[in-house]
Enzyme design. Sequence first.
Site, PDB file in Angstrom:
ATOM      1  CG  HIS A   1      -5.282   0.237  -3.948  1.00 21.23           C
ATOM      2  ND1 HIS A   1      -4.565   0.566  -2.826  1.00 21.23           N
ATOM      3  CD2 HIS A   1      -6.151  -0.727  -3.565  1.00 21.23           C
ATOM      4  CE1 HIS A   1      -4.998  -0.151  -1.806  1.00 21.23           C
ATOM      5  NE2 HIS A   1      -5.937  -0.952  -2.223  1.00 21.23           N
TER       6      HIS A   1
ATOM      7  CG  HIS B   1      -5.727  -9.169   1.598  1.00 19.04           C
ATOM      8  ND1 HIS B   1      -5.931  -9.592   0.298  1.00 19.04           N
ATOM      9  CD2 HIS B   1      -5.657  -7.812   1.523  1.00 19.04           C
ATOM     10  CE1 HIS B   1      -5.967  -8.552  -0.507  1.00 19.04           C
ATOM     11  NE2 HIS B   1      -5.806  -7.458   0.221  1.00 19.04           N
TER      12      HIS B   1
ATOM     13  NE  ARG C   1      -3.080  -3.853  -1.278  1.00 24.12           N
ATOM     14  CZ  ARG C   1      -2.483  -4.569  -0.322  1.00 24.12           C
ATOM     15  NH1 ARG C   1      -1.163  -4.628  -0.286  1.00 24.12           N
ATOM     16  NH2 ARG C   1      -3.186  -5.233   0.565  1.00 24.12           N
TER      17      ARG C   1
ATOM     18  CE1 TYR D   1      -6.045  -7.534  -6.431  1.00 21.79           C
ATOM     19  CE2 TYR D   1      -6.393  -8.637  -4.336  1.00 21.79           C
ATOM     20  CZ  TYR D   1      -6.107  -7.499  -5.055  1.00 21.79           C
ATOM     21  OH  TYR D   1      -5.896  -6.325  -4.385  1.00 21.79           O
TER      22      TYR D   1
ATOM     23  NE  ARG E   1      -3.492  -2.285   2.832  1.00 21.96           N
ATOM     24  CZ  ARG E   1      -3.173  -3.400   3.463  1.00 21.96           C
ATOM     25  NH1 ARG E   1      -1.956  -3.514   3.997  1.00 21.96           N
ATOM     26  NH2 ARG E   1      -4.044  -4.385   3.577  1.00 21.96           N
TER      27      ARG E   1
ATOM     28  CE  LYS F   1      -6.363  -1.317   4.941  1.00 15.42           C
ATOM     29  NZ  LYS F   1      -7.640  -1.660   4.262  1.00 15.42           N
TER      30      LYS F   1
END
Length: 343
Positions: free
Chosen positions: A278, A304, A281, A313, A170, A207
Amino acid sequence: MSVTAAEQDDPHGTKPGAELLSAVRGYLDHLTVERGLADNTLTSYRRDLRRYLEFLGERGLPALDRVGADDVTEFLRRLREGDTAHPPLGGNSAGRAVVAVRGLHRFAQREGITAHDPAREVRPPSPPRRLPKAVSLRDIESLLDAAGGGDPRALRDRALLELLYGTGARISEAVGLDVDDVTRLAGSASGGDEARPDVNVVRFRGKGGKERLVPVGRFARGALDAYLVRARPVLAASGRGTPALFLNARGGRLTRQGAWAVLRAAAERAGLTDVSPHTLRHSFATHLLDGGADVRVVQELLGHASVTTTQVYTLVTVDRLREVYAASHPRAARTPVGWSATP
């Protein structure tokens, strides 16, 4: 919602009954006083409920206790398909309207205005699954080449973009890196296992503060080495000293906005449109899956928390496989005469 406002906004002349207006007014007061909804949300709810009252008036329903589940379902259909007075609504807008209507009926039942809730089983439409946007490897190479150059900022830009595509980071993770976050893990020298070479890795803080180690490929490592040796010392000389990996022209940490500007400038030089951090990514993940990577490995690389997030994806990859199959296989293009495509 006043009676006057509701009547003025009724293009069909089907004025809602006093019971309906009273119920809606009570519900909006509840949202305002007890729920404390934001003004913009309340404005949207008023607009959605005004349209719902129009609809109930057209169907000759003077009170909420006369409304059935079929009526609410028909209202949802009208929202999606539109009518002579309203254009069709997208999934998100229609979903918000259904949430407002369900809330109204739930409030009416709880307050004893109605004995049942006809909207309980009516669900908002599922938002369309937006497939991640990925670009081709050729476009990625054009983008990276456009960021090349020998001056300090060009070396920084190339290293930044190589790292974003080479690791799937990110943009906030990339600009948050310190120099010490890029390191080399020693491989095994000998013993029962075969010798493994050293591997370059970068430590990202994702995150929730969760850390992960991601391998750095040869191209990204080469660009980083060139930047660290030939460019970063020059940029750092104008600052007060910072551990940040990527520096701006003043020697401070490069910001997200600055990184965006780097990508935007390179995309313009490469003749590419609609490219974002993004996008790199997404392209990283899609190209890995196209190359045969396991989805759970890609999950770990992207950071994730759930493999479900990563599996979107695979839809991109399946679409690509379907295109190649349909274009390449001699018996894929059409159904033979006399055959049925369904059992």
